[in-house]
Scaffold this motif. Structure first.
Motif, PDB file in Angstrom:
ATOM      1  N   GLY A 160      34.537  24.369  41.774  1.00  0.00           N
ATOM      2  CA  GLY A 160      34.337  25.792  41.555  1.00  0.00           C
ATOM      3  C   GLY A 160      35.521  26.627  41.992  1.00  0.00           C
ATOM      4  O   GLY A 160      36.260  26.257  42.914  1.00  0.00           O
ATOM      5  N   VAL A 161      35.710  27.749  41.327  1.00  0.00           N
ATOM      6  CA  VAL A 161      36.736  28.730  41.688  1.00  0.00           C
ATOM      7  C   VAL A 161      36.036  30.056  41.927  1.00  0.00           C
ATOM      8  O   VAL A 161      35.276  30.526  41.081  1.00  0.00           O
ATOM      9  N   CYS A 162      36.279  30.647  43.096  1.00  0.00           N
ATOM     10  CA  CYS A 162      35.664  31.929  43.417  1.00  0.00           C
ATOM     11  C   CYS A 162      36.712  32.830  44.070  1.00  0.00           C
ATOM     12  O   CYS A 162      37.888  32.498  44.123  1.00  0.00           O
ATOM     13  N   GLY A 163      36.303  33.994  44.550  1.00  0.00           N
ATOM     14  CA  GLY A 163      37.238  34.891  45.202  1.00  0.00           C
ATOM     15  C   GLY A 163      37.937  35.830  44.234  1.00  0.00           C
ATOM     16  O   GLY A 163      37.516  36.013  43.090  1.00  0.00           O
ATOM     17  N   CYS A 164      39.038  36.400  44.694  1.00  0.00           N
ATOM     18  CA  CYS A 164      39.688  37.495  43.962  1.00  0.00           C
ATOM     19  C   CYS A 164      40.301  37.058  42.629  1.00  0.00           C
ATOM     20  O   CYS A 164      40.307  37.826  41.664  1.00  0.00           O
ATOM     21  N   MET A 165      40.849  35.855  42.535  1.00  0.00           N
ATOM     22  CA  MET A 165      41.420  35.399  41.273  1.00  0.00           C
ATOM     23  C   MET A 165      40.381  35.381  40.173  1.00  0.00           C
ATOM     24  O   MET A 165      40.685  35.650  39.005  1.00  0.00           O
ATOM     25  N   SER A 166      39.153  35.066  40.545  1.00  0.00           N
ATOM     26  CA  SER A 166      38.083  34.987  39.544  1.00  0.00           C
ATOM     27  C   SER A 166      37.786  36.334  38.915  1.00  0.00           C
ATOM     28  O   SER A 166      37.182  36.396  37.839  1.00  0.00           O
ATOM     29  N   GLN A 167      38.187  37.413  39.581  1.00  0.00           N
ATOM     30  CA  GLN A 167      37.944  38.750  39.055  1.00  0.00           C
ATOM     31  C   GLN A 167      38.978  39.166  38.003  1.00  0.00           C
ATOM     32  O   GLN A 167      38.884  40.249  37.444  1.00  0.00           O
ATOM     33  N   GLU A 168      39.976  38.309  37.749  1.00  0.00           N
ATOM     34  CA  GLU A 168      41.032  38.636  36.797  1.00  0.00           C
ATOM     35  C   GLU A 168      40.730  38.038  35.426  1.00  0.00           C
ATOM     36  O   GLU A 168      40.413  36.847  35.310  1.00  0.00           O
ATOM     37  N   LYS A 178      42.995  25.715  30.146  1.00  0.00           N
ATOM     38  CA  LYS A 178      43.842  24.699  30.769  1.00  0.00           C
ATOM     39  C   LYS A 178      43.098  23.780  31.731  1.00  0.00           C
ATOM     40  O   LYS A 178      43.551  22.683  32.031  1.00  0.00           O
ATOM     41  N   HIS A 179      41.972  24.251  32.248  1.00  0.00           N
ATOM     42  CA  HIS A 179      41.242  23.477  33.259  1.00  0.00           C
ATOM     43  C   HIS A 179      39.746  23.450  32.925  1.00  0.00           C
ATOM     44  O   HIS A 179      38.902  23.875  33.737  1.00  0.00           O
ATOM     45  N   PRO A 180      39.384  22.944  31.755  1.00  0.00           N
ATOM     46  CA  PRO A 180      37.975  22.968  31.319  1.00  0.00           C
ATOM     47  C   PRO A 180      37.058  22.077  32.154  1.00  0.00           C
ATOM     48  O   PRO A 180      35.838  22.144  31.983  1.00  0.00           O
ATOM     49  N   PHE A 181      37.634  21.276  33.058  1.00  0.00           N
ATOM     50  CA  PHE A 181      36.820  20.412  33.920  1.00  0.00           C
ATOM     51  C   PHE A 181      36.203  21.185  35.085  1.00  0.00           C
ATOM     52  O   PHE A 181      35.354  20.655  35.807  1.00  0.00           O
ATOM     53  N   VAL A 182      36.626  22.437  35.286  1.00  0.00           N
ATOM     54  CA  VAL A 182      36.008  23.274  36.321  1.00  0.00           C
ATOM     55  C   VAL A 182      34.564  23.565  35.926  1.00  0.00           C
ATOM     56  O   VAL A 182      34.260  23.824  34.763  1.00  0.00           O
ATOM     57  N   ASP A 183      33.665  23.516  36.900  1.00  0.00           N
ATOM     58  CA  ASP A 183      32.238  23.671  36.617  1.00  0.00           C
ATOM     59  C   ASP A 183      31.701  25.066  36.885  1.00  0.00           C
ATOM     60  O   ASP A 183      30.692  25.463  36.297  1.00  0.00           O
ATOM     61  N   LEU A 184      32.363  25.819  37.773  1.00  0.00           N
ATOM     62  CA  LEU A 184      31.760  27.051  38.248  1.00  0.00           C
ATOM     63  C   LEU A 184      32.825  28.094  38.553  1.00  0.00           C
ATOM     64  O   LEU A 184      33.817  27.796  39.224  1.00  0.00           O
ATOM     65  N   ILE A 185      32.648  29.307  38.027  1.00  0.00           N
ATOM     66  CA  ILE A 185      33.532  30.432  38.340  1.00  0.00           C
ATOM     67  C   ILE A 185      32.654  31.624  38.696  1.00  0.00           C
ATOM     68  O   ILE A 185      31.817  32.048  37.900  1.00  0.00           O
ATOM     69  N   PHE A 186      32.829  32.147  39.912  1.00  0.00           N
ATOM     70  CA  PHE A 186      32.109  33.365  40.288  1.00  0.00           C
ATOM     71  C   PHE A 186      33.026  34.261  41.099  1.00  0.00           C
ATOM     72  O   PHE A 186      34.048  33.827  41.622  1.00  0.00           O
ATOM     73  N   GLY A 187      32.666  35.546  41.187  1.00  0.00           N
ATOM     74  CA  GLY A 187      33.569  36.530  41.750  1.00  0.00           C
ATOM     75  C   GLY A 187      33.209  36.979  43.153  1.00  0.00           C
ATOM     76  O   GLY A 187      32.428  36.342  43.866  1.00  0.00           O
ATOM     77  N   THR A 188      33.774  38.106  43.542  1.00  0.00           N
ATOM     78  CA  THR A 188      33.594  38.614  44.904  1.00  0.00           C
ATOM     79  C   THR A 188      32.323  39.435  45.069  1.00  0.00           C
ATOM     80  O   THR A 188      31.858  39.637  46.181  1.00  0.00           O
ATOM     81  N   HIS A 189      31.762  39.918  43.957  1.00  0.00           N
ATOM     82  CA  HIS A 189      30.597  40.798  44.041  1.00  0.00           C
ATOM     83  C   HIS A 189      29.274  40.044  43.986  1.00  0.00           C
ATOM     84  O   HIS A 189      28.217  40.648  44.209  1.00  0.00           O
TER      85      HIS A 189
END
Length: 530
Positions: A160-168, A178-189
């Motif tokens: 998973g990728v979270c935090g401020c980058m996810s808000q972009e 480029k990284h379709p193997f990532v399972d989860l993206i969530f943001g800061t809110h």
């Protein structure tokens, strides 16, 4: 067009309009639709999009009220979901990100997960990211490249990728392509939504994206896993300053303050737990309370109330010069458990550059503020942030910054070469300064700062300082390291039993970035025996 009648062609103009640059939409299919989520089949993988980042939406600052919720809890069907499983979180960036990680750890452990340092053992790995500088993002994408091989070896691993980058916007698009193997993206809110999102990603075996561009409500009573003797306490979220170089107002949302009674209750609880130091956190911490409509209560009032709580040390970061009022200075001057160290970012010493940065103060106003602080706190230690090479910065404007550094006499600073962030106004400014010129300016700035850091440390030689012992030195396990009231790093020899204690150290040797001393046994033995 209603949600029910959407088809593949709508992807080009609706919520995922930006993806048209990256995907062949003739290959995209709507797999399923439910209230608040749509699942697409793109490039051989299902992608569940609940919501995605939108800078224009994130920039809007409406008058709608922020609700406070006290009923957070892990869903019943997720309370033992992680039993016998392990997690690892890699954190990038500021103290706010570190504190978010504490919350994420707290939730995961309430779901039964255990922490591990061995990523080969981990069942879930989260990258909690920073978006302030480009090199921070490069590190994250590099790390994803390494994790791809681990995912191939262990398909059940949740990445998973979270935090401020996810808000972009661009980051989410890049991960999808480029990284379709990532399972989860969530943001800061929507950190509090992790249990639900994790369930979807695990059971449905598809990428789940949920990033709220507009900030949500304030969620109290989320679990936190804190370690050590120091604790972070969020007192507010977001920033409304919109400095032209900064991505934070987009990634963290508008300013919204926690209720005073909730902050004070948390600090009191930390005192009962035995924490020795707390750091009050906010993207613009001294704007606290400006959004309250029912009470007149600002940061100075909060600091006055916190100073009455039986906790040895209280710090705060980061403050903005525009919101540093006289009442706050008056409260800080009383000291006690309020430390005489203030981090006061200036960014530039040139009025022209400050205007282009939209800092909304002048060099003269900043120096007037410094004068007020020093008048009532002669022993204050000031640190700052400075950017060199901002678009259009001339040699003369850089010299203005050096002159301000000398006039203030900072003890230290975080210094940066300007890094454009996509979506900010400064990214559209002409960057006409050669890279080598920027580097030379940074070298000169750091040399000047180091001169003042060393001089400040030299003045401490022979003095006895109260030091909170934090642990062993990173470079020598035989040496202990701690911090003075003014946040100076102090090294000295002593038994490991002193870790977590306040000790008296007589300073014997000074370096630029730390000082050395001798432990005064008699005063410490009294504390250990008390």
């Amino acid at each position: 067009m209603t949600k029910e009648s959407r088809n593949t062609s709508d992807l080009k103009s609706d919520k995922v309009k930006d993806y048209s640059k990256y995907f062949d939409f003739s290959d995209a299919k709507v797999v399923s639709q439910e209230e608040g989520k749509t699942t697409y089949r793109i490039k051989g993988r299902n992608i569940q999009i609940n919501s995605q980042p939108d800078f224009k939406e994130g920039k809007r600052r409406g008058k709608e009220s922020i609700e406070v919720h006290y009923d957070f809890g892990i869903p019943q069907d997720m309370k033992e979901f992680g039993k016998g499983r392990f997690y690892q979180i890699v954190t990038y960036g500021c103290q706010m990100n570190e504190h978010d990680t504490e919350t994420i750890k707290g939730m995961l452990e309430q779901m039964g997960y255990q922490s591990t340092d061995d990523r080969k053992v981990a069942d879930i790995i989260l990258l909690n990211t920073c978006a302030v500088r480009e090199n921070a993002e490069d590190k994250v994408f590099g790390e994803l490249g390494h994790l791809k091989h681990l995912k191939i070896e262990k398909p059940s691993l949740i990445l998973g990728v979270c935090g401020c980058m996810s808000q972009e916007e661009g980051v989410v698009n890049r991960i999808m392509t480029k990284h379709p193997f990532v399972d989860l993206i969530f943001g800061t809110h929507n950190i509090h939504r992790l249990p639900v999102l994790l369930k979807d990603a695990s059971f449905n075996r598809e990428m789940v994206i949920e990033v709220w561009s507009k900030e949500g409500n304030i969620i109290e009573n989320m679990p936190k896993k804190r370690e050590g003797i120091k604790a972070w306490v969020n007192i507010m979220y977001g920033c409304d300053k919109f400095c032209t170089y900064c991505i934070v107002p987009y990634t963290r949302g508008k300013e919204r303050s926690r209720r005073p009674e909730d902050v004070i209750a948390e600090v009191r609880d930390l005192a009962r737990q035995g924490f020795k130091e707390i750091m009050l956190l906010g993207q613009n911490v001294n704007a606290y309370g400006k959004d309250f409509e029912d009470i007149e209560y600002r940061f100075g009032d909060l600091m006055a109330d916190v100073s009455k709580i039986d906790i040895p040390r209280v710090r705060f970061t980061t403050s903005h010069p525009r919101d540093f009022d006289d009442h706050l200075i008056e409260v800080l001057a009383k000291k006690g458990n309020l430390m005489e160290h203030i981090h006061l970012p200036v960014q530039s010493g040139s009025n022209e550059i400050l205007k282009r940065m939209s800092r909304k103060y002048t060099r003269e106003l900043y120096l007037e503020l410094v004068g007020k602080i020093k008048a009532v706190m002669p022993d204050v230690v000031l640190t700052t942030d400075i950017i060199v090479g901002f678009p259009g910065e001339t040699d003369e404007q850089f010299e203005d910054t050096l002159a301000l550094v000398r006039e203030v006499g900072y003890d230290s600073a975080y210094t940066f070469i300007y890094s454009p962030r996509e979506g900010t106004p400064a990214a559209d400014m002409k960057d006409d300064i050669p890279a080598e010129v920027k580097k030379q300016r940074l070298y000169r700035l750091n040399d000047t700062l180091n001169e003042y850091s060393k001089a400040s440390n030299d003045r401490l030689k022979g003095q006895t300082l109260e030091v909170l012992v934090e642990g062993e030195s990173k470079n020598n396990e035989q040496v202990l390291a701690g911090r003075s009231r003014t946040n100076k790093l102090v090294h000295f020899e002593g038994p490991k039993e002193l870790i977590g204690q306040f000790v008296q150290v007589r300073i014997t040797e000074t370096q630029t970035f730390y000082i050395k001393g001798e432990w005064i046994h008699e005063t410490v033995s009294l504390q250990l025996g008390s």
